[in-house]
Design a protein around this motif. Sequence first.
Motif, short mmCIF file in Angstrom:
data_model
loop_
_atom_site.label_atom_id
_atom_site.label_comp_id
_atom_site.label_asym_id
_atom_site.label_seq_id
_atom_site.Cartn_x
_atom_site.Cartn_y
_atom_site.Cartn_z
N LYS A 75 0.85 -1.20 0.00
CA LYS A 75 0.00 0.00 0.00
C LYS A 75 0.89 1.25 0.00
CE LYS A 75 -4.10 -1.99 1.08
NZ LYS A 75 -5.03 -2.17 -0.01
N ILE A 76 0.59 2.14 -0.93
CA ILE A 76 1.29 3.42 -0.95
C ILE A 76 0.25 4.52 -1.00
CG2 ILE A 76 2.91 4.94 -2.19
CD1 ILE A 76 4.32 2.52 -3.23
N THR A 77 0.38 5.50 -0.13
CA THR A 77 -0.55 6.63 -0.13
C THR A 77 0.16 7.87 -0.65
OG1 THR A 77 -1.73 5.72 1.76
CG2 THR A 77 -2.04 8.08 1.33
N PHE A 78 -0.47 8.49 -1.63
CA PHE A 78 0.02 9.75 -2.19
C PHE A 78 -0.88 10.86 -1.64
CE2 PHE A 78 1.22 6.45 -5.13
CZ PHE A 78 2.48 6.83 -5.59
N ILE A 79 -0.29 11.92 -1.13
CA ILE A 79 -1.09 13.04 -0.63
C ILE A 79 -0.74 14.29 -1.45
CG2 ILE A 79 -1.69 14.46 1.38
CD1 ILE A 79 -0.83 12.14 3.16
N GLU A 80 -1.75 14.81 -2.13
CA GLU A 80 -1.55 16.00 -2.94
C GLU A 80 -1.32 17.22 -2.05
OE1 GLU A 80 -4.10 16.64 -6.46
OE2 GLU A 80 -5.16 14.87 -5.76
N ALA A 81 -0.84 18.30 -2.66
CA ALA A 81 -0.56 19.53 -1.91
C ALA A 81 -1.81 20.06 -1.21
CB ALA A 81 0.03 20.58 -2.85
N ASP A 82 -3.00 19.80 -1.79
CA ASP A 82 -4.24 20.28 -1.17
C ASP A 82 -4.80 19.29 -0.14
OD1 ASP A 82 -5.39 18.21 -2.60
OD2 ASP A 82 -6.70 19.47 -3.82
N GLY A 83 -4.07 18.22 0.11
CA GLY A 83 -4.49 17.27 1.14
C GLY A 83 -5.25 16.07 0.62
N THR A 84 -5.58 16.05 -0.69
CA THR A 84 -6.30 14.91 -1.26
C THR A 84 -5.43 13.66 -1.18
OG1 THR A 84 -7.36 16.43 -2.79
CG2 THR A 84 -7.55 14.07 -3.30
N ARG A 85 -6.01 12.59 -0.66
CA ARG A 85 -5.25 11.35 -0.49
C ARG A 85 -5.60 10.34 -1.58
NH1 ARG A 85 -3.46 10.85 5.00
NH2 ARG A 85 -3.33 8.59 4.81
N HIS A 86 -4.61 9.64 -2.06
CA HIS A 86 -4.82 8.56 -3.03
C HIS A 86 -4.17 7.31 -2.46
CE1 HIS A 86 -5.98 11.41 -6.26
NE2 HIS A 86 -5.15 12.21 -5.61
N GLU A 87 -4.99 6.34 -2.08
CA GLU A 87 -4.45 5.10 -1.52
C GLU A 87 -4.35 4.08 -2.64
OE1 GLU A 87 -6.58 4.37 2.12
OE2 GLU A 87 -5.93 6.35 2.82
N THR A 88 -3.17 3.56 -2.85
CA THR A 88 -2.94 2.68 -4.00
C THR A 88 -2.36 1.34 -3.56
OG1 THR A 88 -0.66 3.41 -4.36
CG2 THR A 88 -2.39 4.72 -5.42
N ASP A 89 -2.53 0.34 -4.42
CA ASP A 89 -1.87 -0.96 -4.25
C ASP A 89 -0.75 -1.00 -5.26
OD1 ASP A 89 -3.51 -2.16 -2.27
OD2 ASP A 89 -5.06 -2.46 -3.78
N ALA A 90 0.46 -1.07 -4.77
CA ALA A 90 1.62 -1.07 -5.68
C ALA A 90 2.12 -2.48 -5.88
CB ALA A 90 2.72 -0.21 -5.07
N GLU A 91 2.60 -2.74 -7.08
CA GLU A 91 3.16 -4.06 -7.37
C GLU A 91 4.64 -4.07 -7.07
OE1 GLU A 91 2.27 -5.36 -11.36
OE2 GLU A 91 0.19 -4.71 -11.09
N ALA A 92 5.11 -5.15 -6.46
CA ALA A 92 6.54 -5.30 -6.20
C ALA A 92 7.28 -5.24 -7.53
CB ALA A 92 6.81 -6.62 -5.50
N GLY A 93 8.39 -4.54 -7.55
CA GLY A 93 9.17 -4.42 -8.78
C GLY A 93 8.85 -3.17 -9.56
N ALA A 94 7.64 -2.61 -9.34
CA ALA A 94 7.32 -1.33 -9.98
C ALA A 94 8.02 -0.23 -9.19
CB ALA A 94 5.81 -1.10 -9.96
N THR A 145 3.56 3.49 -9.97
CA THR A 145 2.34 3.28 -9.18
C THR A 145 1.44 4.51 -9.26
OG1 THR A 145 3.63 1.88 -7.70
CG2 THR A 145 1.51 2.68 -6.87
N ALA A 146 2.04 5.68 -9.19
CA ALA A 146 1.27 6.93 -9.29
C ALA A 146 0.61 7.03 -10.66
CB ALA A 146 2.18 8.13 -9.05
N ILE A 147 1.35 6.74 -11.70
CA ILE A 147 0.82 6.85 -13.07
C ILE A 147 -0.32 5.84 -13.27
CG2 ILE A 147 1.37 6.55 -15.55
CD1 ILE A 147 2.63 9.10 -14.31
N MET A 148 -0.11 4.60 -12.82
CA MET A 148 -1.14 3.56 -13.00
C MET A 148 -2.43 3.91 -12.27
SD MET A 148 0.72 -0.14 -13.08
CE MET A 148 2.02 0.10 -11.89
N ASN A 149 -2.28 4.70 -11.20
CA ASN A 149 -3.46 5.07 -10.41
C ASN A 149 -3.91 6.51 -10.67
OD1 ASN A 149 -4.07 2.74 -8.36
ND2 ASN A 149 -1.86 2.85 -8.57
N ALA A 150 -3.38 7.11 -11.74
CA ALA A 150 -3.78 8.46 -12.16
C ALA A 150 -3.70 9.47 -11.02
CB ALA A 150 -5.19 8.43 -12.75
N VAL A 151 -2.61 9.40 -10.27
CA VAL A 151 -2.41 10.38 -9.20
C VAL A 151 -1.99 11.71 -9.84
CG1 VAL A 151 -1.00 10.97 -7.18
CG2 VAL A 151 -1.73 8.60 -7.54
#
Length: 106
Positions: free
Chosen positions: A3-22, A27-33
């Motif tokens: 699990k990787i969480t991306f937090i935008e500058a405005d506080g919007t959170r994107h919780e993603t499932d990342a694949e090992a080796g990526a 991961t950000a691109i695949m999840n349109a962060v």
Amino acid sequence: MTKITFIEADGTRHETDAEAGATVMETAIMNAVPGIVAECGGACTCATCHVYVDKEWEETVGGPSAMEEDMLDFAFEVKPSSRLSCQIKVKDELDGLVVHVPGRQG
Ligand code: FES
């Protein structure tokens, strides 16, 4: 899955499932962060995949390589926690990782 969480500058959170080796960038691109541009596609030649590693995770993630550090000179508002997300490989130890996306990229 890591699990990787991306937090935008405005506080919007994107919780993603990342694949090992990526990478964290892939991961950000695949999840349109929003905010991760990744112009060079991960070749460490653009600095538009800049992120700030959350304080809790800085030690586990570690610092940039010399080549990455040179490239970070081209990123905006670099901080001690700055990394290029294409240079961070997803692995089990990074499960729960939190990274912050800067307000703008270079
Ligand atoms: S995608 Fe270009 S430096 Fe990371």
